[in-house]
Scaffold this motif. Structure first.
Motif, short mmCIF file in Angstrom:
data_model
loop_
_atom_site.label_atom_id
_atom_site.label_comp_id
_atom_site.label_asym_id
_atom_site.label_seq_id
_atom_site.Cartn_x
_atom_site.Cartn_y
_atom_site.Cartn_z
N ASP A 63 4.65 -48.08 14.67
CA ASP A 63 4.48 -48.53 13.30
C ASP A 63 4.19 -47.36 12.37
O ASP A 63 4.68 -47.29 11.24
N TYR A 64 3.39 -46.41 12.89
CA TYR A 64 3.07 -45.23 12.09
C TYR A 64 4.32 -44.39 11.83
O TYR A 64 4.57 -43.94 10.70
N LEU A 65 5.11 -44.16 12.89
CA LEU A 65 6.34 -43.39 12.73
C LEU A 65 7.31 -44.08 11.77
O LEU A 65 8.02 -43.42 11.00
N ARG A 66 7.32 -45.40 11.81
CA ARG A 66 8.21 -46.17 10.94
C ARG A 66 7.80 -46.02 9.47
O ARG A 66 8.64 -45.95 8.59
N GLN A 67 6.50 -45.95 9.22
CA GLN A 67 6.01 -45.91 7.85
C GLN A 67 5.63 -44.51 7.39
O GLN A 67 5.35 -44.31 6.20
N SER A 68 5.61 -43.55 8.29
CA SER A 68 5.06 -42.22 7.96
C SER A 68 5.81 -41.52 6.84
O SER A 68 5.20 -40.81 6.02
N PHE A 70 7.31 -42.68 4.15
CA PHE A 70 6.88 -43.17 2.85
C PHE A 70 5.44 -42.76 2.55
O PHE A 70 5.11 -42.33 1.44
N LEU A 71 4.57 -42.85 3.58
CA LEU A 71 3.17 -42.52 3.40
C LEU A 71 2.98 -41.03 3.09
O LEU A 71 2.12 -40.65 2.29
N LYS A 72 3.79 -40.18 3.73
CA LYS A 72 3.71 -38.74 3.46
C LYS A 72 4.17 -38.42 2.03
O LYS A 72 3.63 -37.52 1.39
N GLN A 73 5.19 -39.15 1.57
CA GLN A 73 5.62 -38.96 0.19
C GLN A 73 4.49 -39.26 -0.79
O GLN A 73 4.24 -38.51 -1.73
N LEU A 74 3.80 -40.39 -0.54
CA LEU A 74 2.68 -40.75 -1.40
C LEU A 74 1.57 -39.70 -1.33
O LEU A 74 0.95 -39.38 -2.35
N ASN A 75 1.35 -39.18 -0.14
CA ASN A 75 0.31 -38.17 0.03
C ASN A 75 0.63 -36.90 -0.75
O ASN A 75 -0.24 -36.32 -1.41
N ARG A 76 1.90 -36.49 -0.71
CA ARG A 76 2.31 -35.29 -1.45
C ARG A 76 2.19 -35.52 -2.96
O ARG A 76 1.74 -34.65 -3.70
N MET A 77 2.59 -36.71 -3.41
CA MET A 77 2.49 -37.03 -4.83
C MET A 77 1.03 -37.06 -5.28
O MET A 77 0.70 -36.59 -6.37
N LEU A 92 10.96 -41.31 -5.09
CA LEU A 92 10.31 -41.98 -3.96
C LEU A 92 11.33 -42.79 -3.18
O LEU A 92 12.00 -43.67 -3.72
N GLU A 93 11.47 -42.45 -1.90
CA GLU A 93 12.49 -43.12 -1.07
C GLU A 93 12.06 -44.52 -0.69
O GLU A 93 10.88 -44.88 -0.76
N GLU A 94 13.02 -45.29 -0.26
CA GLU A 94 12.76 -46.68 0.12
C GLU A 94 11.80 -46.74 1.30
O GLU A 94 11.89 -45.94 2.24
N GLY A 95 10.88 -47.68 1.25
CA GLY A 95 9.89 -47.82 2.31
C GLY A 95 10.38 -48.65 3.47
O GLY A 95 11.50 -49.19 3.46
N ALA A 96 9.51 -48.77 4.49
CA ALA A 96 9.88 -49.51 5.70
C ALA A 96 9.39 -50.95 5.67
O ALA A 96 9.86 -51.77 6.45
N THR A 97 8.42 -51.24 4.81
CA THR A 97 7.85 -52.59 4.78
C THR A 97 8.03 -53.20 3.40
O THR A 97 8.33 -52.52 2.41
N TYR A 98 7.80 -54.50 3.34
CA TYR A 98 7.90 -55.21 2.07
C TYR A 98 6.87 -54.67 1.08
O TYR A 98 7.17 -54.48 -0.10
N GLU A 99 5.65 -54.42 1.56
CA GLU A 99 4.59 -53.94 0.67
C GLU A 99 4.95 -52.58 0.08
O GLU A 99 4.72 -52.32 -1.11
N GLN A 100 5.53 -51.70 0.91
CA GLN A 100 5.90 -50.38 0.42
C GLN A 100 6.99 -50.47 -0.64
O GLN A 100 6.91 -49.81 -1.68
#
Length: 358
Positions: A63-68, A70-77, A92-100
């Motif tokens: 799950d982490y690899l799937r979402q990482s 998008f999460l890293k993009q947010l972290n850099r921003m 910002l690229e498309e996320g892996a989950t509905y929430e993202q």
């Protein structure tokens, strides 16, 4: 929070409630098996617990690899928030989950809304600066003329010459007063809701007041006003309606005095299907047909404005804007070389027929 770096440990910590829930469920399951089957060796219990934990950890890693990404993009921003360009949210690229993806959509929507508001304010500021520049330029002209006339006053030898000089000074002073009034109302329009006082007004009395305010300019321009129609009361703001009517009369004078000879200015109060209307008709030079659709646009001077050199393009815009906010539609018809008619409509709900009881 500002120094927090997003990694796998942070990812797991954000989901600690699921980890704790799994551990509790695993212990309950082992306890139930122990009670139901009988004695279970400690080794088997540890084996089952490790096996379940392994698959749970594997699920978290996947799950982490799937979402990482998008999460890293947010972290850099987040880490470069003070130095990043606003447009970076669009990368910002498309996320892996509905929430993202929902978050990404909201972020982009807020960015576009912000840019729309920013561009709107830029247009307002640019327009205001243009108006101020034009206004200052126009105000310099009567100031220079008055200064020149004052210098010439020493050479005046007769009463007639002095009278003509004073008349010229008065005319330039009226131009100054009109320009200052325009600037004042432009500033007040930004806080229009706080500067409105609706009350019952006698339309004819108000129109007579407006005409008296322009009496000398009308005489100098050989323009003869005529007010006709029934006496009616309307519910509106006195100050703003005086401004509107004064602006229309001032325009009528400005574009009628160019024509030689005597002219008429007709101000009629007429009944319409929806109530009553004020029609202000001049015998001036008229408005070119190609300019009619734009005369209420801000800063539009048109062909006539360029001829006279006295137009800022704000008078009719302010007039239209005030009428719109007061709920009084305004329209115009014109024939070049013949004249122009402006019509202000007062709907039934704002009309009161004239009575002697005020």
């Amino acid at each position: 929070m500002s120094g927090k770096t997003y990694h796998f440990g942070t990812f797991v910590l954000d989901r600690i409630i699921y980890v704790v829930t799994f551990l509790v469920c695993a212990l309950i399951l082992i306890l139930v098996i122990s009670l139901d089957v009988g004695k279970v060796s400690t080794g088997n219990i540890i084996y089952m617990f490790i096996l379940a934990s392994f698959f749970s950890l594997l699920a978290l890693v996947i799950d982490y690899l799937r979402q990482s990404s998008f999460l890293k993009q947010l972290n850099r921003m987040r880490q470069s928030a003070y130095g990043a360009e606003l447009e970076s949210v669009l990368a910002l690229e498309e996320g892996a989950t509905y929430e993202q993806n929902a978050f990404r959509y909201i972020l982009e929507s807020q960015y576009r809304l912000y840019m729309d508001k920013l561009n709107e304010q830029r247009l307002i500021v640019d327009g205001r600066n243009l108006f101020i520049n034009q206004w200052v330029h126009q105000m310099k002209t009567p100031v220079s003329v008055i200064d020149l006339l004052v210098q010439q006053s020493d050479q005046m030898e007769t009463v007639d010459e002095t009278g003509r000089l004073l008349l010229s000074v008065q005319e330039e002073n009226e131009r100054l007063a009109h320009g200052l009034d325009m600037m004042l109302h432009q500033a007040r329009l930004e806080k229009f809701e706080m500067d409105v006082q609706i009350k019952r007004l006698d339309v004819k009395e108000l129109l007579r007041f407006v005409i008296n305010g322009h009496k000398q300019a009308l005489v100098r321009s050989s323009i003869f006003p005529q007010i006709s129609g029934p006496n009616v009361y309307v519910e509106t703001d006195e100050k703003w309606l005086i401004f509107v009517c004064s602006q229309l009369v001032s325009n009528a004078i400005k574009y009628s005095k160019i024509k030689p000879g005597s002219k008429k200015l007709y101000i009629d109060i007429e009944q319409t299907d929806g109530g009553y209307a004020i029609r202000i008709t001049d015998e001036g030079i008229g408005i070119p047909e190609q300019d009619l659709p734009r005369i209420f646009d801000p800063y539009f001077t048109g062909e006539n404005g360029r001829k006279t050199g006295e137009s800022t393009g704000m008078g009719l815009y302010l007039t239209h804007e005030v009428c719109r906010r007061l709920g009084h539609p305004i329209n115009v018809t014109s024939e070049q070389g013949i004249g122009t008619t402006f019509t202000i409509v007062f709907r039934n709900k704002s009309i009161h027929h004239f009575t002697n009881n005020k």
